[in-house]
Design a protein around this motif. Structure first.
Motif, short mmCIF file in Angstrom:
data_model
loop_
_atom_site.label_atom_id
_atom_site.label_comp_id
_atom_site.label_asym_id
_atom_site.label_seq_id
_atom_site.Cartn_x
_atom_site.Cartn_y
_atom_site.Cartn_z
N GLN A 1 26.64 53.06 -27.40
CA GLN A 1 25.21 52.77 -27.24
C GLN A 1 25.05 51.29 -27.00
O GLN A 1 25.70 50.47 -27.65
N ILE A 2 24.16 50.96 -26.07
CA ILE A 2 23.88 49.56 -25.77
C ILE A 2 22.42 49.44 -25.33
O ILE A 2 21.92 50.32 -24.61
N PRO A 3 21.70 48.42 -25.78
CA PRO A 3 20.29 48.25 -25.38
C PRO A 3 20.16 48.07 -23.86
O PRO A 3 21.12 47.78 -23.15
N ARG A 4 18.96 48.22 -23.38
CA ARG A 4 18.68 48.07 -21.96
C ARG A 4 18.94 46.63 -21.52
O ARG A 4 18.80 45.69 -22.31
N PRO A 5 19.34 46.41 -20.26
CA PRO A 5 19.66 45.05 -19.78
C PRO A 5 18.53 44.05 -19.98
O PRO A 5 18.78 42.89 -20.30
N GLU A 6 17.29 44.50 -19.83
CA GLU A 6 16.17 43.57 -19.94
C GLU A 6 15.96 43.09 -21.37
O GLU A 6 15.18 42.15 -21.61
N ALA A 7 16.64 43.72 -22.34
CA ALA A 7 16.53 43.28 -23.73
C ALA A 7 17.36 42.03 -24.00
O ALA A 7 17.20 41.39 -25.04
N PHE A 8 18.24 41.65 -23.06
CA PHE A 8 19.09 40.48 -23.22
C PHE A 8 18.48 39.28 -22.51
O PHE A 8 17.98 39.41 -21.38
N PRO A 9 18.52 38.10 -23.14
CA PRO A 9 17.96 36.89 -22.50
C PRO A 9 18.60 36.59 -21.15
O PRO A 9 17.93 36.14 -20.23
N GLU A 10 19.91 36.83 -21.05
CA GLU A 10 20.63 36.61 -19.80
C GLU A 10 21.41 37.87 -19.44
O GLU A 10 22.08 38.45 -20.32
N PRO A 11 21.37 38.34 -18.19
CA PRO A 11 22.10 39.54 -17.79
C PRO A 11 23.58 39.51 -18.14
O PRO A 11 24.18 40.55 -18.46
N ILE A 12 24.21 38.31 -18.09
CA ILE A 12 25.63 38.22 -18.38
C ILE A 12 25.95 38.72 -19.79
O ILE A 12 27.02 39.27 -20.05
N ASN A 13 24.99 38.55 -20.70
CA ASN A 13 25.22 38.98 -22.08
C ASN A 13 25.25 40.50 -22.20
O ASN A 13 25.93 41.05 -23.06
N TRP A 14 24.49 41.18 -21.34
CA TRP A 14 24.56 42.65 -21.33
C TRP A 14 25.95 43.09 -20.89
O TRP A 14 26.55 43.98 -21.49
N HIS A 15 26.49 42.46 -19.85
CA HIS A 15 27.81 42.81 -19.36
C HIS A 15 28.88 42.54 -20.41
O HIS A 15 29.80 43.35 -20.62
N ARG A 16 28.79 41.39 -21.07
CA ARG A 16 29.76 41.06 -22.11
C ARG A 16 29.74 42.10 -23.22
O ARG A 16 30.79 42.54 -23.71
N THR A 17 28.54 42.49 -23.62
CA THR A 17 28.40 43.47 -24.70
C THR A 17 28.94 44.83 -24.27
O THR A 17 29.64 45.50 -25.03
N ALA A 18 28.62 45.23 -23.05
CA ALA A 18 29.08 46.52 -22.55
C ALA A 18 30.60 46.58 -22.52
O ALA A 18 31.21 47.56 -22.98
N PHE A 19 31.24 45.54 -22.02
CA PHE A 19 32.70 45.56 -21.93
C PHE A 19 33.36 45.37 -23.30
O PHE A 19 34.48 45.86 -23.53
N HIS A 20 32.69 44.71 -24.22
CA HIS A 20 33.19 44.62 -25.59
C HIS A 20 33.28 46.02 -26.20
O HIS A 20 34.30 46.40 -26.79
#
Length: 230
Positions: free
Chosen positions: A193-212
């Motif tokens: 489970q991961i929050p929606r991309p727009e919930a992150f201040p910067e898109p790169i942080n969504w990618h980092r979290t997803a791959f983590h």
């Protein structure tokens, strides 16, 4: 005898209903579709857990698969559903000609006669399982509902996900659910489970979290007895 007939009728109805749902899922699998995996392209709305628009209660069990499948197949833009009567109670109505979805409610009850007999025999009363079917409709299929119920849930903003990252995520075959306010991997149920991309201040942080979280998913497949999701 009456109690036995009631149990038998309930068991037959439950078997028939579950078999119908199972047959439907098998057909989808044979078509190359996995109904419980997040289909980023095919759903018009983010696949949050379906919720009753009137009571605000979330659907559970097999009802989640039934309603997710309906959201995908029929392009509903919301995860909110309600019965014909609930739509009327909220001041709206289901549009003429709309076709609903069958959901189920399973529980147990104790007949009054059994309560009295158990009291006389000084024992715990027995229970009888029952299964009820309900027809529900998406709020997309209704009109006249309060504005806060009829407004669709916005789809995931795919422009915030890099195409290369999206392709790599798809290639893993992982079950990724873009919902909620927390990111984690659940080894026992094998989904992320991961929050929606727009919930992150910067898109790169969504990618980092997803791959983590994908790292936890991959590690569990390599070392299934030694990894904890986080």
């Amino acid at each position: 005898m009456a109690s036995f007939r009631a149990r038998r009728a309930s068991a037959i109805e439950r078997t028939d209903l579950y078999q119908g749902i199972t047959d439907r899922i098998i057909i989808q699998l044979e078509q190359g579709r996995v109904p419980w995996v997040q289909p980023w392209d095919s759903a018009a709305a983010a696949l949050d857990l379906p919720v009753n628009a009137s009571t605000r209660a979330r659907y559970s069990g097999i009802n989640i698969l039934i309603l997710w499948s309906a959201m995908i197949e029929r392009g509903f833009t919301t995860n909110r559903f309600l019965t014909f009567r609930q739509a009327l109670e909220l001041g709206g109505n289901v549009r003429k000609g709309e076709r609903g979805m069958t959901v189920v409610y399973a529980h147990r009850y104790t007949p009054q006669q059994e309560r009295e007999r158990a009291r006389e025999e000084d024992r715990a009363p027995g229970t009888i399982p029952f299964l009820k079917r309900y027809t529900v409709f998406s709020t997309d299929q209704c009109e006249g509902l309060p504005e806060d119920l009829s407004a669709p849930v916005a789809p995931v903003d795919r422009s915030l996900i890099l195409p290369e990252a999206d392709a790599l995520i798809r290639a893993t075959g992982a079950d990724i659910r873009i919902v909620g306010g927390e990111a984690f991997y659940v080894p026992s149920r094998d989904y992320i489970q991961i929050p929606r991309p727009e919930a992150f201040p910067e898109p790169i942080n969504w990618h980092r979290t997803a791959f983590h979280e994908l790292g936890h998913n991959a590690a569990t497949r390599i070392m299934p007895h030694g990894v904890v999701g986080s």
